[in-house]
Write a protein that holds these residues in place. Structure first.
Motif, PDB file in Angstrom:
ATOM      1  N   MET A   1     -12.250  -8.511 -33.314  1.00 33.56           N
ATOM      2  CA  MET A   1     -13.107  -8.351 -34.491  1.00 33.56           C
ATOM      3  C   MET A   1     -14.192  -9.437 -34.544  1.00 33.56           C
ATOM      4  O   MET A   1     -15.114  -9.358 -35.344  1.00 33.56           O
ATOM      5  N   ALA A   2     -14.069 -10.446 -33.702  1.00 27.75           N
ATOM      6  CA  ALA A   2     -15.060 -11.533 -33.718  1.00 27.75           C
ATOM      7  C   ALA A   2     -16.452 -10.979 -33.444  1.00 27.75           C
ATOM      8  O   ALA A   2     -17.433 -11.374 -34.056  1.00 27.75           O
ATOM      9  N   ASP A   3     -16.534 -10.021 -32.523  1.00 25.74           N
ATOM     10  CA  ASP A   3     -17.833  -9.454 -32.181  1.00 25.74           C
ATOM     11  C   ASP A   3     -18.467  -8.739 -33.368  1.00 25.74           C
ATOM     12  O   ASP A   3     -19.667  -8.825 -33.585  1.00 25.74           O
ATOM     13  N   VAL A   4     -17.630  -8.035 -34.131  1.00 25.39           N
ATOM     14  CA  VAL A   4     -18.142  -7.317 -35.300  1.00 25.39           C
ATOM     15  C   VAL A   4     -18.697  -8.315 -36.316  1.00 25.39           C
ATOM     16  O   VAL A   4     -19.784  -8.121 -36.868  1.00 25.39           O
ATOM     17  N   ASN A   5     -17.949  -9.377 -36.552  1.00 24.64           N
ATOM     18  CA  ASN A   5     -18.422 -10.392 -37.487  1.00 24.64           C
ATOM     19  C   ASN A   5     -19.760 -10.977 -37.055  1.00 24.64           C
ATOM     20  O   ASN A   5     -20.658 -11.155 -37.876  1.00 24.64           O
ATOM     21  N   GLU A   6     -19.867 -11.266 -35.770  1.00 23.31           N
ATOM     22  CA  GLU A   6     -21.126 -11.834 -35.262  1.00 23.31           C
ATOM     23  C   GLU A   6     -22.266 -10.838 -35.436  1.00 23.31           C
ATOM     24  O   GLU A   6     -23.381 -11.201 -35.806  1.00 23.31           O
ATOM     25  N   TRP A   7     -21.946  -9.580 -35.163  1.00 30.00           N
ATOM     26  CA  TRP A   7     -22.977  -8.552 -35.283  1.00 30.00           C
ATOM     27  C   TRP A   7     -23.452  -8.431 -36.728  1.00 30.00           C
ATOM     28  O   TRP A   7     -24.649  -8.395 -37.012  1.00 30.00           O
ATOM     29  N   ILE A   8     -22.495  -8.381 -37.663  1.00 29.30           N
ATOM     30  CA  ILE A   8     -22.831  -8.265 -39.085  1.00 29.30           C
ATOM     31  C   ILE A   8     -23.667  -9.462 -39.513  1.00 29.30           C
ATOM     32  O   ILE A   8     -24.693  -9.323 -40.182  1.00 29.30           O
ATOM     33  N   GLU A   9     -23.235 -10.635 -39.069  1.00 29.78           N
ATOM     34  CA  GLU A   9     -23.948 -11.845 -39.465  1.00 29.78           C
ATOM     35  C   GLU A   9     -25.397 -11.812 -38.974  1.00 29.78           C
ATOM     36  O   GLU A   9     -26.323 -12.174 -39.707  1.00 29.78           O
ATOM     37  N   SER A  10     -25.586 -11.351 -37.746  1.00 30.71           N
ATOM     38  CA  SER A  10     -26.958 -11.309 -37.226  1.00 30.71           C
ATOM     39  C   SER A  10     -27.798 -10.276 -37.982  1.00 30.71           C
ATOM     40  O   SER A  10     -28.959 -10.514 -38.273  1.00 30.71           O
ATOM     41  N   VAL A  11     -27.192  -9.157 -38.342  1.00 36.28           N
ATOM     42  CA  VAL A  11     -27.940  -8.122 -39.082  1.00 36.28           C
ATOM     43  C   VAL A  11     -28.365  -8.626 -40.461  1.00 36.28           C
ATOM     44  O   VAL A  11     -29.519  -8.453 -40.877  1.00 36.28           O
ATOM     45  N   VAL A  12     -27.436  -9.263 -41.183  1.00 32.60           N
ATOM     46  CA  VAL A  12     -27.782  -9.687 -42.546  1.00 32.60           C
ATOM     47  C   VAL A  12     -28.696 -10.911 -42.543  1.00 32.60           C
ATOM     48  O   VAL A  12     -29.396 -11.173 -43.528  1.00 32.60           O
ATOM     49  N   LYS A  13     -28.706 -11.650 -41.431  1.00 34.72           N
ATOM     50  CA  LYS A  13     -29.617 -12.807 -41.369  1.00 34.72           C
ATOM     51  C   LYS A  13     -31.005 -12.386 -40.875  1.00 34.72           C
ATOM     52  O   LYS A  13     -32.007 -12.988 -41.252  1.00 34.72           O
ATOM     53  N   ASP A  14     -31.051 -11.361 -40.033  1.00 35.38           N
ATOM     54  CA  ASP A  14     -32.334 -10.963 -39.441  1.00 35.38           C
ATOM     55  C   ASP A  14     -33.128 -10.006 -40.328  1.00 35.38           C
ATOM     56  O   ASP A  14     -34.294  -9.737 -40.072  1.00 35.38           O
ATOM     57  N   ASN A  15     -32.475  -9.455 -41.341  1.00 39.36           N
ATOM     58  CA  ASN A  15     -33.159  -8.509 -42.235  1.00 39.36           C
ATOM     59  C   ASN A  15     -33.052  -9.011 -43.673  1.00 39.36           C
ATOM     60  O   ASN A  15     -31.968  -9.405 -44.106  1.00 39.36           O
ATOM     61  N   ASP A  16     -34.166  -8.976 -44.395  1.00 36.64           N
ATOM     62  CA  ASP A  16     -34.165  -9.501 -45.768  1.00 36.64           C
ATOM     63  C   ASP A  16     -33.197  -8.738 -46.663  1.00 36.64           C
ATOM     64  O   ASP A  16     -32.473  -9.324 -47.456  1.00 36.64           O
ATOM     65  N   VAL A  17     -33.223  -7.414 -46.541  1.00 34.87           N
ATOM     66  CA  VAL A  17     -32.377  -6.576 -47.393  1.00 34.87           C
ATOM     67  C   VAL A  17     -31.614  -5.596 -46.505  1.00 34.87           C
ATOM     68  O   VAL A  17     -32.216  -4.856 -45.727  1.00 34.87           O
ATOM     69  N   VAL A  18     -30.288  -5.621 -46.616  1.00 37.22           N
ATOM     70  CA  VAL A  18     -29.456  -4.737 -45.796  1.00 37.22           C
ATOM     71  C   VAL A  18     -28.478  -3.996 -46.704  1.00 37.22           C
ATOM     72  O   VAL A  18     -27.829  -4.600 -47.562  1.00 37.22           O
ATOM     73  N   LEU A  19     -28.395  -2.693 -46.507  1.00 32.76           N
ATOM     74  CA  LEU A  19     -27.428  -1.892 -47.254  1.00 32.76           C
ATOM     75  C   LEU A  19     -26.434  -1.273 -46.267  1.00 32.76           C
ATOM     76  O   LEU A  19     -26.811  -0.452 -45.423  1.00 32.76           O
ATOM     77  N   PHE A  20     -25.182  -1.704 -46.357  1.00 36.70           N
ATOM     78  CA  PHE A  20     -24.105  -1.052 -45.596  1.00 36.70           C
ATOM     79  C   PHE A  20     -23.655   0.132 -46.438  1.00 36.70           C
ATOM     80  O   PHE A  20     -23.286  -0.021 -47.605  1.00 36.70           O
ATOM     81  N   MET A  21     -23.729   1.305 -45.866  1.00 36.95           N
ATOM     82  CA  MET A  21     -23.541   2.523 -46.652  1.00 36.95           C
ATOM     83  C   MET A  21     -22.861   3.616 -45.831  1.00 36.95           C
ATOM     84  O   MET A  21     -22.714   3.496 -44.617  1.00 36.95           O
ATOM     85  N   LYS A  22     -22.448   4.661 -46.548  1.00 39.58           N
ATOM     86  CA  LYS A  22     -21.925   5.851 -45.880  1.00 39.58           C
ATOM     87  C   LYS A  22     -23.064   6.841 -45.750  1.00 39.58           C
ATOM     88  O   LYS A  22     -23.606   7.297 -46.752  1.00 39.58           O
TER      89      LYS A  22
END
Lengths: 109, 89
Positions: A1-22
């Motif tokens: 799961m470490a990779d997922v955490n890193e990926w999420i962290e990079s997405v929320v840091k690289d984009n001003d506004v992020v919506l995780f959604m269905k």
């Protein structure tokens, strides 16, 4: 799961506004996700929509990342703002606009 | 609509943890029949309205976390959606 955490962290840091959604911003698959796309659309805020239905690992990973049990989840400038109820309440009382503006995000409405 | 066993258990846990000034647990499952996460026997979608001293000075995220922790078991196994309105008295 470490990779997922890193990926999420990079997405929320690289984009001003992020919506995780269905689903996607164009085709939300859940009423709660849909509501937040409508709010962000109304505010004319550019955002990155991430469809958690594409990956079970991501869907569970985002819940663990924030220690938050539900989706959608909104992030502004890398910070978790809230889920559907909180974002709706903040939109109604003006706090969401303040949070966006404090993060340097232009808001139209 | 009266609560079933899951709703009653949620009500009990919230009462025990927060001694709320106001509390209503509302089963909204019938609005979501046929949606993803809905169950044939209901009790899948709930709304909680709660007013308690414990929320004084807490951010909305903190309030929701406290409630989610209290209902972790239900959220994990059974309840698909929980809508929360939490406030201090």
């Amino acid at each position: 799961m470490a990779d997922v955490n890193e990926w999420i962290e990079s997405v929320v840091k690289d984009n001003d506004v992020v919506l995780f959604m269905k689903g996607t911003p164009e085709a939300p698959q859940c009423g709660f996700s849909s509501r937040l796309t409508q709010i962000l659309g109304h505010m004319q805020v550019p955002y990155q929509g991430i469809n958690v239905l594409e990956s079970g690992t991501l869907r569970e990973g985002i819940k663990a990342y924030t220690n938050w049990p539900t989706i959608p989840q909104l992030y502004v400038k890398g910070e978790f703002v809230g889920g559907c109820d909180i974002v709706t309440e903040m939109f109604q009382n003006g706090e969401l606009k303040k949070t966006m503006e404090a993060g340097g995000v232009a808001v139209e409405a | 609509m009266s609560l079933g066993p899951v709703g009653l258990e949620m009500e009990r846990k919230l009462t025990e943890r927060f001694s709320p000034v106001e509390l209503s647990v509302i089963d909204e499952s019938h609005h979501h029949a046929g949606h993803s996460g809905a169950r044939p026997d209901g009790e899948s979608h709930f709304k909680v309205k709660i007013t308690a001293d414990a929320f004084t000075g807490q951010s909305l995220v903190q309030c929701h976390r406290m409630i989610n922790e209290t209902l972790a078991e239900e959220l994990k196994e059974r309840v698909h959606a929980l809508s929360i309105q939490a406030k201090a008295p």
